[in-house]
Design a protein around this motif. Structure first.
Motif, PDB file in Angstrom:
ATOM      1  N   PRO A 204      23.287  39.832  38.663  1.00  0.00           N
ATOM      2  CA  PRO A 204      23.851  40.607  37.555  1.00  0.00           C
ATOM      3  C   PRO A 204      23.334  42.050  37.569  1.00  0.00           C
ATOM      4  O   PRO A 204      22.129  42.286  37.702  1.00  0.00           O
ATOM      5  N   SER A 205      24.261  42.998  37.449  1.00  0.00           N
ATOM      6  CA  SER A 205      23.901  44.413  37.413  1.00  0.00           C
ATOM      7  C   SER A 205      25.013  45.174  36.710  1.00  0.00           C
ATOM      8  O   SER A 205      26.153  44.710  36.635  1.00  0.00           O
ATOM      9  N   HIS A 206      24.673  46.337  36.202  1.00  0.00           N
ATOM     10  CA  HIS A 206      25.693  47.105  35.502  1.00  0.00           C
ATOM     11  C   HIS A 206      26.767  47.604  36.459  1.00  0.00           C
ATOM     12  O   HIS A 206      27.937  47.697  36.100  1.00  0.00           O
ATOM     13  N   MET A 207      26.419  47.868  37.738  1.00  0.00           N
ATOM     14  CA  MET A 207      27.416  48.343  38.686  1.00  0.00           C
ATOM     15  C   MET A 207      28.411  47.245  39.055  1.00  0.00           C
ATOM     16  O   MET A 207      29.618  47.506  39.175  1.00  0.00           O
ATOM     17  N   ALA A 208      27.925  46.039  39.220  1.00  0.00           N
ATOM     18  CA  ALA A 208      28.843  44.930  39.508  1.00  0.00           C
ATOM     19  C   ALA A 208      29.771  44.696  38.325  1.00  0.00           C
ATOM     20  O   ALA A 208      30.973  44.427  38.495  1.00  0.00           O
ATOM     21  N   ALA A 209      29.239  44.806  37.119  1.00  0.00           N
ATOM     22  CA  ALA A 209      30.066  44.614  35.925  1.00  0.00           C
ATOM     23  C   ALA A 209      31.100  45.745  35.805  1.00  0.00           C
ATOM     24  O   ALA A 209      32.258  45.507  35.439  1.00  0.00           O
ATOM     25  N   ILE A 210      30.696  46.975  36.111  1.00  0.00           N
ATOM     26  CA  ILE A 210      31.646  48.098  36.076  1.00  0.00           C
ATOM     27  C   ILE A 210      32.759  47.868  37.090  1.00  0.00           C
ATOM     28  O   ILE A 210      33.942  48.111  36.809  1.00  0.00           O
ATOM     29  N   ALA A 211      32.390  47.406  38.289  1.00  0.00           N
ATOM     30  CA  ALA A 211      33.404  47.134  39.310  1.00  0.00           C
ATOM     31  C   ALA A 211      34.399  46.101  38.823  1.00  0.00           C
ATOM     32  O   ALA A 211      35.616  46.242  39.013  1.00  0.00           O
ATOM     33  N   ALA A 212      33.905  45.052  38.176  1.00  0.00           N
ATOM     34  CA  ALA A 212      34.801  44.023  37.645  1.00  0.00           C
ATOM     35  C   ALA A 212      35.678  44.591  36.533  1.00  0.00           C
ATOM     36  O   ALA A 212      36.890  44.357  36.493  1.00  0.00           O
ATOM     37  N   GLY A 213      35.069  45.339  35.615  1.00  0.00           N
ATOM     38  CA  GLY A 213      35.828  45.919  34.517  1.00  0.00           C
ATOM     39  C   GLY A 213      36.914  46.864  35.002  1.00  0.00           C
ATOM     40  O   GLY A 213      38.033  46.874  34.473  1.00  0.00           O
ATOM     41  N   SER A 214      36.613  47.652  36.026  1.00  0.00           N
ATOM     42  CA  SER A 214      37.606  48.586  36.562  1.00  0.00           C
ATOM     43  C   SER A 214      38.773  47.835  37.188  1.00  0.00           C
ATOM     44  O   SER A 214      39.936  48.240  37.050  1.00  0.00           O
ATOM     45  N   ALA A 215      38.474  46.737  37.883  1.00  0.00           N
ATOM     46  CA  ALA A 215      39.552  45.954  38.490  1.00  0.00           C
ATOM     47  C   ALA A 215      40.419  45.313  37.415  1.00  0.00           C
ATOM     48  O   ALA A 215      41.649  45.325  37.507  1.00  0.00           O
ATOM     49  N   TYR A 216      39.797  44.757  36.380  1.00  0.00           N
ATOM     50  CA  TYR A 216      40.584  44.161  35.290  1.00  0.00           C
ATOM     51  C   TYR A 216      41.413  45.213  34.565  1.00  0.00           C
ATOM     52  O   TYR A 216      42.533  44.948  34.123  1.00  0.00           O
ATOM     53  N   ARG A 217      40.866  46.416  34.460  1.00  0.00           N
ATOM     54  CA  ARG A 217      41.618  47.504  33.837  1.00  0.00           C
ATOM     55  C   ARG A 217      42.883  47.803  34.637  1.00  0.00           C
ATOM     56  O   ARG A 217      43.969  47.970  34.072  1.00  0.00           O
ATOM     57  N   ASN A 218      42.740  47.879  35.954  1.00  0.00           N
ATOM     58  CA  ASN A 218      43.914  48.126  36.788  1.00  0.00           C
ATOM     59  C   ASN A 218      44.953  47.015  36.645  1.00  0.00           C
ATOM     60  O   ASN A 218      46.157  47.258  36.758  1.00  0.00           O
ATOM     61  N   LEU A 219      44.472  45.803  36.403  1.00  0.00           N
ATOM     62  CA  LEU A 219      45.371  44.655  36.236  1.00  0.00           C
ATOM     63  C   LEU A 219      45.905  44.540  34.809  1.00  0.00           C
ATOM     64  O   LEU A 219      46.714  43.648  34.526  1.00  0.00           O
ATOM     65  N   GLU A 220      45.418  45.420  33.926  1.00  0.00           N
ATOM     66  CA  GLU A 220      45.782  45.401  32.504  1.00  0.00           C
ATOM     67  C   GLU A 220      45.404  44.075  31.844  1.00  0.00           C
ATOM     68  O   GLU A 220      46.079  43.609  30.921  1.00  0.00           O
ATOM     69  N   ARG A 221      44.319  43.517  32.296  1.00  0.00           N
ATOM     70  CA  ARG A 221      43.748  42.321  31.662  1.00  0.00           C
ATOM     71  C   ARG A 221      42.637  42.825  30.736  1.00  0.00           C
ATOM     72  O   ARG A 221      41.466  42.832  31.072  1.00  0.00           O
ATOM     73  N   TRP A 222      43.085  43.270  29.573  1.00  0.00           N
ATOM     74  CA  TRP A 222      42.229  44.067  28.706  1.00  0.00           C
ATOM     75  C   TRP A 222      41.026  43.298  28.182  1.00  0.00           C
ATOM     76  O   TRP A 222      39.911  43.853  28.115  1.00  0.00           O
ATOM     77  N   ASP A 223      41.199  42.061  27.790  1.00  0.00           N
ATOM     78  CA  ASP A 223      40.072  41.302  27.238  1.00  0.00           C
ATOM     79  C   ASP A 223      38.981  41.120  28.283  1.00  0.00           C
ATOM     80  O   ASP A 223      37.787  41.298  27.993  1.00  0.00           O
ATOM     81  N   GLU A 224      39.384  40.763  29.504  1.00  0.00           N
ATOM     82  CA  GLU A 224      38.387  40.582  30.562  1.00  0.00           C
ATOM     83  C   GLU A 224      37.739  41.915  30.933  1.00  0.00           C
ATOM     84  O   GLU A 224      36.536  41.959  31.240  1.00  0.00           O
ATOM     85  N   ALA A 225      38.523  42.987  30.901  1.00  0.00           N
ATOM     86  CA  ALA A 225      37.962  44.309  31.186  1.00  0.00           C
ATOM     87  C   ALA A 225      36.913  44.681  30.137  1.00  0.00           C
ATOM     88  O   ALA A 225      35.833  45.190  30.470  1.00  0.00           O
ATOM     89  N   GLU A 226      37.224  44.416  28.871  1.00  0.00           N
ATOM     90  CA  GLU A 226      36.261  44.719  27.808  1.00  0.00           C
ATOM     91  C   GLU A 226      34.985  43.902  27.969  1.00  0.00           C
ATOM     92  O   GLU A 226      33.865  44.429  27.833  1.00  0.00           O
TER      93      GLU A 226
END
Length: 595
Positions: A204-226
């Protein structure tokens, strides 16, 4: 890096020509010239098989190898590519990838990596995971986010390299999240999300979480991105950029008030934060449409010219606003007829006649005659108030009592230039700066700075003697003339900038043009006044008053006759900082209580 071989003729033919010269040099034993021409061939066609065959021979020659492709202060792109391949032949894969990624960063759309050694699934196993991660980390910030669809094919070898690297080093979480960022930009958001989540689960790290959030954002999966962004914040709760990013995410997901709340909380801690301030300005503008937010952002950008985020946010929100990212289109009936003629007849060679019931913008008639020079246009009447007269001649009220400079003169209902043609060098300079729209008003002012120091009389001459348009299509004439006039007036706004605004000659000239007879030049001069107000706080109150009175004169005229400029002037008025609330209400169509 130099790109001197690009954009000339057919790339494949140019590559084959370079290759022919390389073969001649090789057969003559001149390895140095053979290497130069192979590099030239690769610059034109990075995957040309015959060029790679000869390159392999140069790499294997006792007197060949990387030394044939040295890199100096000015690096030719083809030489860097050739050296990368030669290093790879020699087993120096880390250096080879570093060079290739430098080239790819310089020209993202090039197919530089479409070669077997990059696609070799065993390649990542020959390199440490940390080194691969560092290489990916160099490419990621050079890529648009995301890369446009038409440019993604060039990046597929790196996507495959990420996949192979993760397989070769499955226990390295850093490689996972960096790779996720790269393949997401290349259009593989679903795969990027999975890769980032695996990296986060492993470590677990903030960079891995940011990477996941950015990918979910591109997919417009807003809840998972948040959720992913909140995970990132749990690792770094004081990161103001992260908190701003979360606010942006919520705003994009349709939770605007909540998103703005996050960003404003950042501003409470750092009122001038490089990310939060532009983001808040953009959000507030989206919320209420008040251009004052964009003016504040422009002020911020002037104080922080290196803030690329501020520049992007300002450009994004100016894009859909008339005059803020390019000249507004013409509305005259004579131009409507012009478009109809061109649509029906293509590029007519001459002949035909047109009758119009009233004088319209002289510049519109000029555009018509430039596009279809054989047509005869007859004006059959003059409505009241007379559009050929200046505003002071029609109305006593307002701050402008006289117009002394005119660029058009009338003989009856026919307008002709009142100033001589400009010097050819001035025409060329204005044409050069007018060649493209501007991304926002401060950028337009900056571009027009290239016209600073040109003779004022010549800039006035450009308004009615525009340069030839570069597009080669008759339909482009109205837009070209309006663009040229806009940039010429912005150039006038640079005249004698050392003079204080209120006493300046540039102010006098722009007022004369803005308050003169109705014409496209009126709009161009008002644009220059608005742009001046955007970049000079001391001019704002004065410009707001000048815009208001000119607009109210147009409104009054429109009560008894058509005013083709009216809607354009309305947009220009609304773009003026510090506009009086009553005038803004009038321009917005709300109840107005003024005179």
């Amino acid at each position: 890096m130099s790109e001197e071989y690009e954009g000339v003729g057919d790339p494949r033919l140019q590559a084959e020509g370079e290759l022919a010269l390389a073969r001649m040099a090789w057969e003559g034993g001149d390895l140095s010239h053979a290497a130069d021409h192979v590099a030239g061939a690769l610059a034109y066609d990075p995957v040309l098989p015959e060029a790679h065959e000869l390159l392999a021979k140069l790499a294997a020659h006792p007197d060949g190898g990387p030394g044939l492709f040295t890199l100096g202060d000015e690096v030719f792109l083809g030489t860097a590519v050739a050296r990368a391949h030669v290093l790879a032949y020699a087993g120096e894969h880390a250096q080879a990838l570093q060079l290739l990624i430098s080239v790819q960063s310089h020209q993202v759309e090039g197919r530089w990596a479409h070669v077997p050694w990059v696609l070799d699934p065993d390649l990542p196993g020959r390199l440490p995971a940390q080194e691969l991660g560092e290489l990916f980390g160099r490419l990621v910030p050079a890529l648009p986010d995301p890369v446009p669809q038409e440019r993604r094919e060039a990046l597929e070898p790196y996507v495959e390299l990420v996949r192979n690297s993760v397989l070769a080093h499955p226990d390295d979480p850093t490689l996972g999240w960096i790779g996720s960022m790269l393949i997401r930009r290349a259009g593989h958001a679903e795969e990027a999300a999975e890769l980032a989540e695996r990296a986060y689960a492993a470590q677990p790290s903030h960079m891995a979480a940011i990477a996941a959030g950015s990918a979910y954002r591109n997919l417009e999966r807003w809840d998972e991105a948040e959720q992913a962004m909140r995970r990132a914040l749990s690792h770094d709760p004081d990161n103001l950029h992260l908190r701003t990013d979360l606010g942006e995410l919520l705003h994009t997901a349709g939770r605007s008030d909540e998103g703005l709340g996050w960003v404003e909380a950042v501003l409470e801690e750092d009122p001038d934060h490089e990310s939060a301030f532009p983001t808040a300005c953009g959000m507030r503008f989206e919320r209420d449409g008040d251009l004052a937010h964009l003016v504040r952002l422009a002020d911020h950008l002037r104080e922080h010219p290196d803030n690329g985020h501020a520049d992007r946010v300002l450009a994004q929100h100016c894009a859909a606003q008339p005059w803020l990212s390019g000249q507004s289109g013409p509305t005259e009936s004579v131009i409507d007829v012009l478009f109809q003629v061109l649509e029906k007849e293509g590029e007519p060679g001459g002949g035909g006649s047109l009758r119009v019931s009233a004088p319209e913008s002289p510049s519109a008639f000029m555009a018509f005659h430039r596009a279809v020079p054989g047509f005869v246009v007859e004006v059959t009447g003059v409505p009241e108030p007379d559009p050929r007269l200046t505003v002071p001649e029609l109305y006593a009220k307002g701050p402008v009592k006289e117009v002394t400079r005119r660029v058009w003169t009338y003989a009856g209902v026919v307008a002709a230039p009142a100033v001589p043609p400009p010097d050819e060098r001035v025409l060329e300079a204005v044409a050069r700066v007018a060649a493209a729209p501007w991304r926002h008003l401060p950028a337009a002012v900056e571009r027009a700075s290239e016209l600073a120091g040109l003779p004022l009389d010549d800039l006035l001459g450009v308004l009615v003697h525009p340069p030839e348009q570069p597009f080669g299509q008759a339909v482009a004439w109205p837009y070209w003339i309006r663009q040229v006039q806009a940039l010429a007036c912005l150039g006038i706004a640079w005249h004698a900038r050392e003079q204080p605004w209120g006493e300046s000659e540039r102010r006098e000239v722009l007022i004369d043009l803005a308050y003169g007879p109705e014409d496209w030049v009126t709009e161009a001069a008002l644009l220059a006044l608005v742009a001046t107000a955007w970049v000079d706080e001391d001019a704002r109150a004065d410009v707001a008053e000048l815009l208001a009175w000119r607009y109210m004169a147009a409104v009054k005229a429109a009560a008894t006759r058509p005013v083709t400029l009216l809607d354009s002037l309305r947009h220009l008025v609304l773009a003026a900082p510090d506009l009086h609330p009553d005038v803004r209400a009038l321009a917005e169509g709300r109840p107005y209580e003024g005179e």
